[in-house]
Enzyme design. Structure first.
Site, PDB file in Angstrom:
ATOM      1  N   GLU A 275      13.462  83.748  80.977  1.00  0.00           N
ATOM      2  CA  GLU A 275      12.141  83.196  80.669  1.00  0.00           C
ATOM      3  C   GLU A 275      11.667  83.614  79.286  1.00  0.00           C
ATOM      4  O   GLU A 275      11.086  82.813  78.549  1.00  0.00           O
ATOM      5  CB  GLU A 275      11.137  83.628  81.746  1.00  0.00           C
ATOM      6  CG  GLU A 275      11.372  82.941  83.083  1.00  0.00           C
ATOM      7  CD  GLU A 275      10.360  83.353  84.139  1.00  0.00           C
ATOM      8  OE1 GLU A 275       9.431  84.123  83.812  1.00  0.00           O
ATOM      9  OE2 GLU A 275      10.486  82.905  85.292  1.00  0.00           O
TER      10      GLU A 275
ATOM     11  N   HIS B 197       5.290  77.374  86.179  1.00  0.00           N
ATOM     12  CA  HIS B 197       5.226  78.071  87.465  1.00  0.00           C
ATOM     13  C   HIS B 197       4.585  77.227  88.570  1.00  0.00           C
ATOM     14  O   HIS B 197       4.559  77.648  89.722  1.00  0.00           O
ATOM     15  CB  HIS B 197       4.468  79.394  87.311  1.00  0.00           C
ATOM     16  CG  HIS B 197       5.284  80.470  86.666  1.00  0.00           C
ATOM     17  ND1 HIS B 197       5.532  80.488  85.312  1.00  0.00           N
ATOM     18  CD2 HIS B 197       5.926  81.544  87.183  1.00  0.00           C
ATOM     19  CE1 HIS B 197       6.281  81.541  85.021  1.00  0.00           C
ATOM     20  NE2 HIS B 197       6.536  82.193  86.135  1.00  0.00           N
TER      21      HIS B 197
END
Length: 308
Positions: free
Chosen positions: A159, A192
């Protein structure tokens, strides 16, 4: 005539730098990252070891391909750089040690309250907490745990490399470093929202509750993303954001409600306040360019570059 200080690192043709190319490149990376999680059709829960292994393989592949996206962006946006794509993305050896240690110290200062709380609740106190951190057997168990590997290793590395290392260099020429710090985390926060799919599939909660939980997750992931983006821009390294990400994943959100009900509440609240003050005091001094040398990503910034 005096030449710009960072001219030796990079030359930019501002008229040819198209902001839409920057944004679309970032959107492409975000979609590739999230999409790679769903190439594996499965009814298994997200914490099942088999599904974790498949998804880890997918995001590692996307992370490995992210330098190619940055390289393509450099070509499409007509930007000329005299450093490698990896250096631009914060993967470099210069000042590696301070880049790994100092941002982590800042992050740990912010978590002083939760760390003191954990030590108070440990029967063996601070000594017990330190022993558990240094216990080799515990680390061996962690390394064999798929959930731990995902949360503490794979997710932070992939990420941060994609959402900070790759996206920030593409946004900086268009938005400037300060705006990029607050813009890049939006991609991170929105990414997310894919958890809503699994929550809806596996949970009995109604849609409004799922939206509320996802909204809260978007909020704190965006705030955290802004912090690690700041660290990346100030240090020029991705290792600091990776370690901070891993540390935050291990700690989770501070449990304020438990603190307010603790027998040692005054001491804990004092440690929370001290930690926040230390965080604010150390944030700029420990990310000063003095410790990190020339920062490749800052060479992309149009003047004035205040954060850099």
């Amino acid at each position: 005539m005096l030449e710009p200080e960072n001219d030796s690192l990079m030359q930019v043709a501002p008229a040819h730098t198209k902001c839409w190319v920057c944004v679309l490149s970032c959107l492409l990376l975000a979609c590739l990252y999230v999409g790679s999680l769903y190439v594996w059709r499965s009814s298994l829960p997200r914490d099942h070891p088999s599904l974790i292994k498949r998804r880890c393989a997918s995001v590692l592949l996307v992370s490995a391909l992210s330098p190619a996206v940055v390289k393509a962006w450099i070509h499409w946006a007509d930007i000329r750089v005299d450093v490698s794509v990896w250096e631009l993305m914060g993967v470099r050896l210069e000042a590696l040690v301070p880049a790994a240690i100092l941002p982590l110290l800042i992050n740990m200062a912010f978590y002083l309250g939760p760390l003191v709380h954990s030590a108070m609740d440990n029967p063996e106190g601070f000594t017990g907490e330190l022993q558990s951190v240094l216990d080799v057997h515990s680390w061996r168990l962690c390394v064999g745990d798929a959930v731990w590997l995902r949360n503490q290793v794979v997710a932070p590395v992939t990420e941060e490399l994609v959402f900070r290392g790759a996206m920030l260099p593409m946004l900086v020429p268009c938005t400037g470093p300060t705006a990029a710090i607050f813009m890049a985390p939006l991609f991170f926060g929105v990414a997310h929202f894919h958890h809503m799919i699994e929550q809806r599939r596996l949970s009995k909660d109604n849609l409004s509750v799922i939206f509320l939980v996802s909204g809260m997750q978007f909020l704190y992931t965006t705030v955290f993303g802004a912090f690690t983006a700041f660290i990346f821009m100030r240090t020029g390294h991705v290792v600091g954001p990776v370690l901070c990400h891993s540390f935050c994943n291990s700690q989770g959100l501070p449990d304020i409600s438990s603190t307010l009900q603790h027998p040692q509440r005054p001491a804990l609240l004092f440690s929370y306040l001290t930690g926040m003050l230390l965080f604010l005091v150390l944030l700029f001094p420990l990310t000063d360019q003095f410790f990190y040398g020339a920062i490749p990503v800052c060479s992309l910034a149009p003047p004035p570059a205040s954060v850099c």
